[in-house]
Design a protein around this motif. Structure first.
Motif, PDB file in Angstrom:
ATOM      1  N   ALA A   1      25.578  31.767 -16.746  1.00 54.60           N
ATOM      2  CA  ALA A   1      24.982  32.375 -17.974  1.00 54.60           C
ATOM      3  C   ALA A   1      23.052  33.681 -18.087  1.00 54.60           C
ATOM      4  CB  ALA A   1      24.769  31.609 -19.120  1.00 54.60           C
ATOM      5  N   ILE A   2      22.740  34.160 -18.697  1.00 58.33           N
ATOM      6  CA  ILE A   2      22.363  34.763 -18.997  1.00 58.33           C
ATOM      7  C   ILE A   2      21.326  34.375 -20.088  1.00 58.33           C
ATOM      8  CG2 ILE A   2      20.490  37.254 -19.565  1.00 58.33           C
ATOM      9  CD1 ILE A   2      23.557  37.928 -17.913  1.00 58.33           C
ATOM     10  N   ILE A   3      20.087  33.982 -19.960  1.00 58.84           N
ATOM     11  CA  ILE A   3      19.394  33.125 -20.950  1.00 58.84           C
ATOM     12  C   ILE A   3      18.080  34.239 -21.198  1.00 58.84           C
ATOM     13  CG2 ILE A   3      18.386  31.498 -22.133  1.00 58.84           C
ATOM     14  CD1 ILE A   3      21.125  30.301 -20.566  1.00 58.84           C
ATOM     15  N   LEU A   4      18.000  34.420 -22.276  1.00 59.00           N
ATOM     16  CA  LEU A   4      17.338  35.422 -23.330  1.00 59.00           C
ATOM     17  C   LEU A   4      16.587  35.241 -24.209  1.00 59.00           C
ATOM     18  CD1 LEU A   4      19.389  38.455 -23.189  1.00 59.00           C
ATOM     19  CD2 LEU A   4      17.097  38.323 -21.781  1.00 59.00           C
ATOM     20  N   SER A   5      15.143  34.599 -24.094  1.00 59.54           N
ATOM     21  CA  SER A   5      14.389  33.809 -25.440  1.00 59.54           C
ATOM     22  C   SER A   5      13.181  34.768 -25.864  1.00 59.54           C
ATOM     23  CB  SER A   5      13.282  33.745 -24.795  1.00 59.54           C
ATOM     24  OG  SER A   5      12.861  32.025 -23.984  1.00 59.54           O
ATOM     25  N   VAL A   6      14.148  34.490 -27.665  1.00 56.19           N
ATOM     26  CA  VAL A   6      13.552  35.372 -28.450  1.00 56.19           C
ATOM     27  C   VAL A   6      12.455  35.167 -29.065  1.00 56.19           C
ATOM     28  CG1 VAL A   6      15.659  37.209 -28.647  1.00 56.19           C
ATOM     29  CG2 VAL A   6      15.842  34.729 -29.836  1.00 56.19           C
TER      30      VAL A   6
END
Length: 141
Positions: A77-82
């Motif tokens: 899973a690619i985790i992108l913090s926003v």
């Protein structure tokens, strides 16, 4: 050793390129539409997320005769913090991004999350930290 980056092996380079640039709005640090390699600015190392045709990698590692996996559970899973999961959710929906679920507080994780897939089915999570009062300390261990 240190992690140099994540390279997604994609079926259709141009579709993937358009998804990451037009839908997710990531800035290209290397490559272009119609190419065979592109990397994106996701904070930190400018090459930390890249796309590359799966067929080219299969040729390099000698397994071109094997089929791509289908109908299986995620292994990555690619985790992108926003800054705000809810604002990102609304903005990306307006660009045509389809989500798997809606923004949800994951108290045991200490995060608010939402999930989507790219054009190759790779799982992407957008997350932002919950305020400490929303954490479920029993699930944190």
């Amino acid at each position: 050793m240190k992690l140099n980056g994540i390279r997604l092996l994609v079926k259709n380079f141009d579709e993937s390129f358009k998804f990451y640039t037009e839908k997710l709005g990531l800035k290209v640090t290397w490559g272009e539409l119609g190419g065979a390699y592109a990397s994106f600015d996701v904070g930190g190392n400018p090459d930390s997320l890249a796309i590359f045709p799966s067929d080219f990698m299969a040729e390099a590692v000698g397994n071109s005769d094997l089929a791509l996996p289908d109908n299986s559970r995620e292994k990555v899973a690619i985790i992108l913090s926003v800054d705000s999961v809810d604002e990102s959710y609304k903005e990306l929906q307006s660009r045509g991004v389809k989500f798997i679920n809606t923004p949800t507080d994951m108290g045991g994780w200490g995060m608010r999350t939402v999930h989507l897939r790219d054009v190759d089915g790779n799982l992407i999570e957008l997350d932002s930290e919950l305020s400490k009062d929303k954490w479920d300390k029993d699930l944190l261990g």
